[in-house]
Each structure stands twice: as structure tokens, then as C-alpha cells.
Design a protein around this motif. Structure first.
Motif, short mmCIF file in Angstrom:
data_model
loop_
_atom_site.label_atom_id
_atom_site.label_comp_id
_atom_site.label_asym_id
_atom_site.label_seq_id
_atom_site.Cartn_x
_atom_site.Cartn_y
_atom_site.Cartn_z
N SER A 31 0.81 -1.22 0.00
CA SER A 31 0.00 0.00 0.00
C SER A 31 0.84 1.27 0.00
O SER A 31 0.28 2.37 -0.02
N TYR A 32 2.17 1.14 0.04
CA TYR A 32 2.98 2.36 0.07
C TYR A 32 4.24 2.21 -0.79
O TYR A 32 4.76 1.12 -0.99
N ALA A 33 4.70 3.35 -1.27
CA ALA A 33 5.98 3.40 -1.99
C ALA A 33 7.12 3.35 -0.97
O ALA A 33 6.92 3.61 0.22
N MET A 34 8.30 3.03 -1.47
CA MET A 34 9.47 2.92 -0.60
C MET A 34 10.63 3.69 -1.22
O MET A 34 10.73 3.82 -2.44
N GLY A 35 11.50 4.15 -0.35
CA GLY A 35 12.68 4.85 -0.83
C GLY A 35 13.93 4.45 -0.06
O GLY A 35 13.84 3.91 1.04
N TRP A 36 15.07 4.69 -0.70
CA TRP A 36 16.37 4.56 -0.04
C TRP A 36 17.04 5.93 -0.02
O TRP A 36 17.00 6.66 -1.03
N PHE A 37 17.65 6.23 1.10
CA PHE A 37 18.41 7.46 1.28
C PHE A 37 19.76 7.10 1.89
O PHE A 37 19.96 6.00 2.38
N ARG A 38 20.67 8.07 1.85
CA ARG A 38 21.96 7.86 2.50
C ARG A 38 22.47 9.15 3.09
O ARG A 38 22.10 10.24 2.65
N GLN A 39 23.32 8.99 4.10
CA GLN A 39 23.93 10.17 4.72
C GLN A 39 25.38 9.85 5.04
O GLN A 39 25.67 8.91 5.81
N ALA A 40 26.27 10.61 4.44
CA ALA A 40 27.69 10.48 4.69
C ALA A 40 28.09 11.41 5.83
O ALA A 40 27.40 12.40 6.09
N PRO A 41 29.18 11.12 6.52
CA PRO A 41 29.62 11.98 7.62
C PRO A 41 29.80 13.42 7.19
O PRO A 41 30.44 13.70 6.17
N GLY A 42 29.20 14.33 7.93
CA GLY A 42 29.35 15.75 7.64
C GLY A 42 28.50 16.25 6.49
O GLY A 42 28.61 17.42 6.11
N LYS A 43 27.65 15.38 5.96
CA LYS A 43 26.81 15.77 4.82
C LYS A 43 25.34 15.58 5.17
O LYS A 43 24.99 14.84 6.08
N GLU A 44 24.48 16.22 4.40
CA GLU A 44 23.06 16.05 4.59
C GLU A 44 22.59 14.73 3.99
O GLU A 44 23.20 14.18 3.07
N ARG A 45 21.48 14.25 4.51
CA ARG A 45 20.89 13.04 3.95
C ARG A 45 20.44 13.31 2.53
O ARG A 45 19.86 14.37 2.24
N GLU A 46 20.68 12.35 1.63
CA GLU A 46 20.31 12.55 0.23
C GLU A 46 19.51 11.38 -0.29
O GLU A 46 19.68 10.23 0.15
#
Length: 117
Positions: A31-46
Motif C-alpha cells: 500500500s505504500y511506496a518505498m525509498g532509499w536514502f543515505r547520509q555520509a559523515p558531515g553531509k546532509e541526507r540525500e
């Protein structure tokens, strides 16, 4: 409420591959879409990738297009991220997330991916 658990991260050499998994529980998975994100040290989540409820539509960040593949198995309540040709700049904490509508509403705790040069 949706509970998400990521797995499959680790240490890999540049050019190698990893497959991340995200197991979901709590609501009807399809019933829902899914996503993957990542966050490197010192950076914003993308944003990394997104998959529609049925799996028919996928979207990728330009930085991973052609190297990463998102997929889902609705029978197993699991979404995957196959990562090939990994680069050191792919090193990050990777999160999966649930999208009920246009935003992302539930997040996992993340799994670490480290790519050595």
C-alpha cells in the motif's frame, strides 16, 4: 505505524557490490511506496532511489543511476537496493523509508556501507 529494519551493509572494495534489504512490518506493504536514502559523515541526507507500490516505477539519483537497482518483493514485505560498481563516495549510512503519499513518513535505523579505495 510501520517498522523498518535494514540489513546487508558492510565493507567492500571499490568496484564491488552489495545488496541491501529492508524488511517492513505493521501495515500492508503493497500500500505504500518505498525509498532509499543515505547520509555520509558531515553531509546532509540525500535521496538515492524510490520504487512505487507495485514496483512498476523506479526513480534514481543521478549519482547512482546505472549502478544501483531498487526492487521490492511484496510477498516478503521487503525492498532491496542492489549496488554495483561501488565507489568510495558511496560510503554512507543507508536508510530505507516509507512514503504514504508525497513525503516519507517512517524511517529505519540505517545500515552502514563503507567502500574502500
Amino acid at each position: 505505524q510501520v517498522h523498518l529494519v535494514e540489513s546487508g551493509g558492510g565493507l567492500v572494495q571499490a568496484g564491488g557490490s552489495l545488496r541491501l534489504s529492508c524488511a517492513a512490518s505493521g501495515r500492508t506493504f503493497s500500500s505504500y511506496a518505498m525509498g532509499w536514502f543515505r547520509q555520509a559523515p558531515g553531509k546532509e541526507r540525500e535521496f538515492v532511489a524510490r520504487i512505487s507500490r507495485s514496483g512498476a516505477n523506479t526513480y534514481y539519483a543521478d549519482s547512482v543511476k546505472g549502478r544501483f537497482t531498487i526492487s521490492r518483493d511484496n510477498a516478503k514485505n521487503t525492498v532491496y537496493l542492489q549496488m554495483n560498481s561501488l565507489k568510495p563516495e558511496d560510503t554512507a549510512l543507508y536508510y530505507c523509508a516509507v512514503s504514504l503519499r508525497s513525503s516519507y513518513d517512517y524511517w529505519g535505523q540505517g545500515t552502514q556501507v563503507t567502500v574502500s579505495s
